[in-house]
Write a protein that holds these residues in place. Structure first.
Motif, short mmCIF file in Angstrom:
data_model
loop_
_atom_site.label_atom_id
_atom_site.label_comp_id
_atom_site.label_asym_id
_atom_site.label_seq_id
_atom_site.Cartn_x
_atom_site.Cartn_y
_atom_site.Cartn_z
N TRP A 57 -2.10 6.17 -4.96
CA TRP A 57 -2.14 4.85 -4.35
C TRP A 57 -3.50 4.18 -4.53
CZ3 TRP A 57 0.20 6.09 1.13
CH2 TRP A 57 1.51 6.58 0.98
N CYS A 91 6.54 7.77 -0.04
CA CYS A 91 6.69 6.36 0.31
C CYS A 91 5.80 5.93 1.47
CB CYS A 91 8.15 6.06 0.64
SG CYS A 91 9.25 6.31 -0.76
N GLY A 112 2.00 2.55 3.85
CA GLY A 112 3.11 2.66 2.93
C GLY A 112 2.61 2.68 1.50
N ASN A 113 3.39 3.26 0.64
CA ASN A 113 3.09 3.26 -0.79
C ASN A 113 2.97 1.80 -1.25
OD1 ASN A 113 3.36 3.31 -3.62
ND2 ASN A 113 4.62 5.15 -3.55
N SER A 115 3.27 0.47 -4.07
CA SER A 115 4.16 0.09 -5.17
C SER A 115 5.21 -0.89 -4.66
CB SER A 115 4.85 1.33 -5.75
OG SER A 115 5.92 0.95 -6.58
N ARG A 116 5.43 -1.93 -5.42
CA ARG A 116 6.43 -2.93 -5.02
C ARG A 116 7.85 -2.46 -5.32
NH1 ARG A 116 4.33 -7.02 -2.62
NH2 ARG A 116 2.28 -7.78 -3.20
N SER A 117 7.97 -1.30 -5.98
CA SER A 117 9.30 -0.86 -6.39
C SER A 117 9.78 0.42 -5.70
CB SER A 117 9.32 -0.65 -7.91
OG SER A 117 8.42 0.39 -8.26
N HIS A 118 9.01 0.96 -4.75
CA HIS A 118 9.51 2.20 -4.15
C HIS A 118 10.72 1.90 -3.26
CE1 HIS A 118 8.14 2.25 0.08
NE2 HIS A 118 7.04 1.66 -0.33
N ARG A 121 10.50 0.49 0.50
CA ARG A 121 9.58 -0.63 0.74
C ARG A 121 10.09 -1.47 1.92
NH1 ARG A 121 5.14 -2.58 -0.92
NH2 ARG A 121 4.72 -4.79 -0.92
#
Length: 176
Positions: A57, A91, A112-113, A115-118, A121
């Motif tokens: 991250w 996540c 939170g992770n 990433s916009r795609s986990h 989310r």
């Protein structure tokens, strides 16, 4: 001997809180938005594996000191740690503690992770706070407080039902 029994009791409470959260999701899948494969969701303690996964991250520029959690867990028998996984993807992570309080458990770190795609989310805060709520009830706490919330997360907590006290604390009451 008594201290050892207390540590074991808190360990059992933590495990039960995580299990109850997963069971709640399985009974009420509508708690998560979208079509999430619930059998892929894991709610576990923070391990070295989770800390290692969180290092990915770093690209977001904001990483809390998750590597310190292992030491915190040793010195804080009532502390509550949580790693939220979807399959093999980390996540979210959370650490909360009542410290020396019998009335309030504080969320020290929650991330939170980035990433916009986990797949989870937008769900991390709700999942973590559900687990913390279960744990808080086992401890007999009356409220959950967000310690030093970051600016961008305040609206998320407010949407989850947290309110500001006259003393500037962001809290939610725990139902008995």
């Amino acid at each position: 001997m008594r201290r050892r029994i207390s540590k074991l009791r808190y360990q059992i409470f933590r495990s039960q809180a995580r299990t109850l959260t997963h069971e709640l999701l399985c009974r009420q899948p509508e708690l998560l938005s979208g079509d999430v494969e619930l059998d892929q969701v894991r709610i576990e303690p923070i391990t070295h594996e989770a800390v290692s996964a969180s290092l990915e991250w770093l690209t977001s520029g904001c990483l809390f000191p998750w590597e310190d959690i292992v030491d915190w867990k040793d010195s804080d028998p009532k502390g509550f740690d949580l790693a939220i996984w979807f399959g093999s993807e980390l996540c979210g992570l959370c650490y909360a503690s009542p410290r020396k309080s019998r009335l309030c458990i504080k969320v020290i770190l929650l991330q939170g992770n980035p990433s916009r795609s986990h797949p989870l989310r937008g769900e991390i805060a709700g999942l973590a706070l559900t687990s913390i709520d279960f744990y808080a009830r086992m401890l007999g706490c009356q409220e959950i407080e967000i310690q030093d919330p970051i600016e961008g997360a305040k609206s998320v907590y407010e949407a989850l039902g947290f309110t500001w006290t006259a003393k500037g604390r962001l809290v939610i009451q725990v139902d008995p």
